[in-house]
Design a protein around this motif. Structure first.
Motif: not given
Length: 152
Positions: A51, A77, A79, A86, A88, A90
């Protein structure tokens, strides 16, 4: 004979002046993919993008695991597209500056503190080794829902 000695001296000076540079080692996080119902390793078509960056680290590659760089900030982060879904992820981590050698300089090593993620295709994530060092080994296991379970 005098010219031979001069030639040897010039060659020694040239060899001593040669710059020696090695790229510093890089600490990369290694993630492996597992089927959440069978706990067996699995392949998936992967596209991974950090990201805030425009470049994709992986683009539609069929893999059973990936290696990802971590940010020098406290969070990183990504994706990640598993087939067409998809998620995400972190990573919250600490960093330590390490000296590789005089020739290659410094690099960062990381300690994973926490991993947050969305629950589209990822069922759970297990931290296997929280230390992300220059010696690459499996740091996390991503347990993915099988495609048949996702489509139901």
């Amino acid at each position: 004979m005098k010219q031979f000695v001069y030639l040897i001296c010039i060659l020694l000076i040239a060899a001593a002046c040669k710059e020696v540079f090695e790229a510093p080692p890089q600490a990369l996080l290694q993630a492996s993919f597992y089927n959440s119902t069978t706990n067996k390793p699995m392949n998936s078509s992967i596209t991974a993008q950090a990201i805030g960056l425009d470049t994709a680290f992986y683009y539609q590659e069929s893999l059973s695991g990936i290696v990802l760089p971590l940010n020098i900030k406290d969070t990183t982060q990504y994706i990640i597209w598993f087939d067409t879904n998809s998620d995400s992820i972190t990573f919250i981590h600490e960093k330590t500056l390490k000296n590789a050698s005089m020739e290659s300089g410094y690099y960062y090593e990381y300690k994973l503190l926490e991993v947050g993620f969305s629950h589209n295709r990822i069922d759970s994530i297990k931290i296997v080794d929280s230390l992300v060092t220059k010696k690459w080994n499996e740091n996390i296991k991503l347990y993915l829902h099988p495609l048949t379970a996702v489509s139901n």
